[in-house]
Scaffold this active site. Sequence first.
Site, mmCIF file in Angstrom:
data_model
loop_
_atom_site.group_PDB
_atom_site.id
_atom_site.type_symbol
_atom_site.label_atom_id
_atom_site.label_comp_id
_atom_site.label_asym_id
_atom_site.label_seq_id
_atom_site.Cartn_x
_atom_site.Cartn_y
_atom_site.Cartn_z
ATOM 1 N N LYS A 80 87.043 70.460 8.090
ATOM 2 C CA LYS A 80 87.804 69.684 9.087
ATOM 3 C C LYS A 80 89.160 69.225 8.536
ATOM 4 C CE LYS A 80 83.675 68.227 11.629
ATOM 5 N NZ LYS A 80 82.957 67.080 12.252
ATOM 6 N N TYR A 83 83.950 71.458 21.521
ATOM 7 C CA TYR A 83 83.017 70.329 21.541
ATOM 8 C C TYR A 83 82.626 69.926 22.965
ATOM 9 C CZ TYR A 83 83.284 69.357 16.484
ATOM 10 O OH TYR A 83 83.176 69.413 15.116
ATOM 11 N N PHE A 86 83.075 59.118 22.086
ATOM 12 C CA PHE A 86 83.964 59.510 20.993
ATOM 13 C C PHE A 86 84.697 60.830 21.259
ATOM 14 C CE2 PHE A 86 79.651 61.036 19.822
ATOM 15 C CZ PHE A 86 79.888 62.387 19.628
ATOM 16 N N ARG A 133 72.803 72.471 7.115
ATOM 17 C CA ARG A 133 72.800 71.057 7.542
ATOM 18 C C ARG A 133 72.338 70.166 6.378
ATOM 19 N NH1 ARG A 133 74.873 69.748 12.791
ATOM 20 N NH2 ARG A 133 73.362 68.058 12.894
ATOM 21 N N THR A 152 75.738 63.022 9.557
ATOM 22 C CA THR A 152 77.018 62.879 10.261
ATOM 23 C C THR A 152 77.829 61.711 9.707
ATOM 24 O OG1 THR A 152 75.861 63.646 12.244
ATOM 25 C CG2 THR A 152 78.053 62.695 12.561
ATOM 26 N N ARG A 164 79.283 65.918 2.650
ATOM 27 C CA ARG A 164 79.834 64.725 3.328
ATOM 28 C C ARG A 164 79.793 63.493 2.433
ATOM 29 N NH1 ARG A 164 77.340 66.151 9.305
ATOM 30 N NH2 ARG A 164 79.251 67.060 10.193
ATOM 31 N N ASN A 194 84.619 63.518 8.902
ATOM 32 C CA ASN A 194 83.465 63.723 8.012
ATOM 33 C C ASN A 194 83.468 65.107 7.342
ATOM 34 O OD1 ASN A 194 82.740 65.199 10.239
ATOM 35 N ND2 ASN A 194 80.827 64.128 10.641
ATOM 36 N N HIS A 204 81.885 70.715 9.504
ATOM 37 C CA HIS A 204 80.974 70.937 10.632
ATOM 38 C C HIS A 204 79.886 71.916 10.216
ATOM 39 C CE1 HIS A 204 79.559 72.239 14.616
ATOM 40 N NE2 HIS A 204 79.741 73.490 14.209
ATOM 41 N N GLU A 243 79.580 79.660 18.382
ATOM 42 C CA GLU A 243 80.704 79.063 17.652
ATOM 43 C C GLU A 243 81.415 80.104 16.780
ATOM 44 O OE1 GLU A 243 78.586 74.648 17.586
ATOM 45 O OE2 GLU A 243 78.828 75.738 15.710
HETATM 46 P P1 RTP Z 1 79.203 68.531 13.638
HETATM 47 O O1 RTP Z 1 78.792 68.999 15.012
HETATM 48 O O2 RTP Z 1 80.700 68.353 13.483
HETATM 49 O O3 RTP Z 1 78.632 69.393 12.550
HETATM 50 O O4 RTP Z 1 78.586 67.113 13.374
HETATM 51 P P2 RTP Z 1 77.119 66.588 13.700
HETATM 52 O O5 RTP Z 1 76.302 67.656 14.350
HETATM 53 O O6 RTP Z 1 76.602 65.986 12.440
HETATM 54 O O7 RTP Z 1 77.455 65.447 14.727
HETATM 55 P P3 RTP Z 1 77.649 65.519 16.315
HETATM 56 O O8 RTP Z 1 76.749 64.493 16.906
HETATM 57 O O9 RTP Z 1 77.519 66.935 16.795
HETATM 58 O O10 RTP Z 1 79.131 65.021 16.494
HETATM 59 C C1 RTP Z 1 80.221 65.896 16.375
HETATM 60 C C2 RTP Z 1 81.322 65.228 15.591
HETATM 61 O O11 RTP Z 1 81.890 64.170 16.364
HETATM 62 C C3 RTP Z 1 82.339 63.135 15.499
HETATM 63 N N1 RTP Z 1 81.635 61.923 15.837
HETATM 64 N N2 RTP Z 1 82.234 60.764 15.915
HETATM 65 N N3 RTP Z 1 82.819 58.023 16.214
HETATM 66 C C4 RTP Z 1 81.571 58.457 16.448
HETATM 67 O O12 RTP Z 1 80.670 57.718 16.789
HETATM 68 C C5 RTP Z 1 81.303 59.874 16.258
HETATM 69 N N4 RTP Z 1 80.137 60.457 16.394
HETATM 70 C C6 RTP Z 1 80.357 61.761 16.132
HETATM 71 C C7 RTP Z 1 82.040 63.579 14.073
HETATM 72 O O13 RTP Z 1 83.199 64.251 13.557
HETATM 73 C C8 RTP Z 1 80.903 64.543 14.299
HETATM 74 O O14 RTP Z 1 80.768 65.424 13.197
HETATM 75 MG MG MG Z 2 76.965 68.785 16.009
#
Ligand code: RTP
Ligand code: MG
Length: 139
Positions: free
Chosen positions: A11, A51, A59, A87, A93, A104, A114, A117, A128
């Site tokens: 990222k 996304y 968010f 993962r 996350t 991370r 973070n 991805h 993707e």
């Molecule tokens: P990713 O898709 O990027 O691998 O991350 P993830 O599965 O661990 O988390 P996800 O729930 O899919 O969220 C996607 C990305 O959105 C941002 N985020 N910000 N401010 C917040 O509460 C918040 N929650 C999520 C993060 O960049 C997250 O990786």
């Molecule tokens: Mg995700």
Amino acid sequence: MPTNRTFTMIKPDAVKDGHSGAIIKMIEEAGFRIVAVKKTQLSAERAGEFYAVHKERPFYNDLCKYMSSGPIIPMILEKENGVADFRTLIGATNPANADEGTIRKLFAKSMEANAIHGSDSDENAAIEGNFFFAHIEQF
Ligand code: RTP
Ligand code: MG
């Protein structure tokens, strides 16, 4: 795309801070083979497409702004049990909850910025990967 593949992006924060090399080294040392890689930058609109699954989340707008704020390094990776193992390698996350030694934990700055991805399913890994790479770029 075979089901042992996953998709990742380094990222904008991690690219900007010069952590790309260290992150790619960790990925290869963990046994992942790079199938496709490039450096590119998303527009806010294209980040929104990537996304789209989160478009109702509070968010979402900030996420699109952040993900288009600088260059990223998307990659398709291959390893047996690739999605789940990747993962585990990247960690939670929220870096505050990420295990020691995860990408991370080492490089993420916040819940949003973070560092990296990782796809959450074989199906999304294929979607993707194909979002960024043509079939003739996947080896
Ligand atoms: P990713 O898709 O990027 O691998 O991350 P993830 O599965 O661990 O988390 P996800 O729930 O899919 O969220 C996607 C990305 O959105 C941002 N985020 N910000 N401010 C917040 O509460 C918040 N929650 C999520 C993060 O960049 C997250 O990786
Ligand atoms: Mg995700």
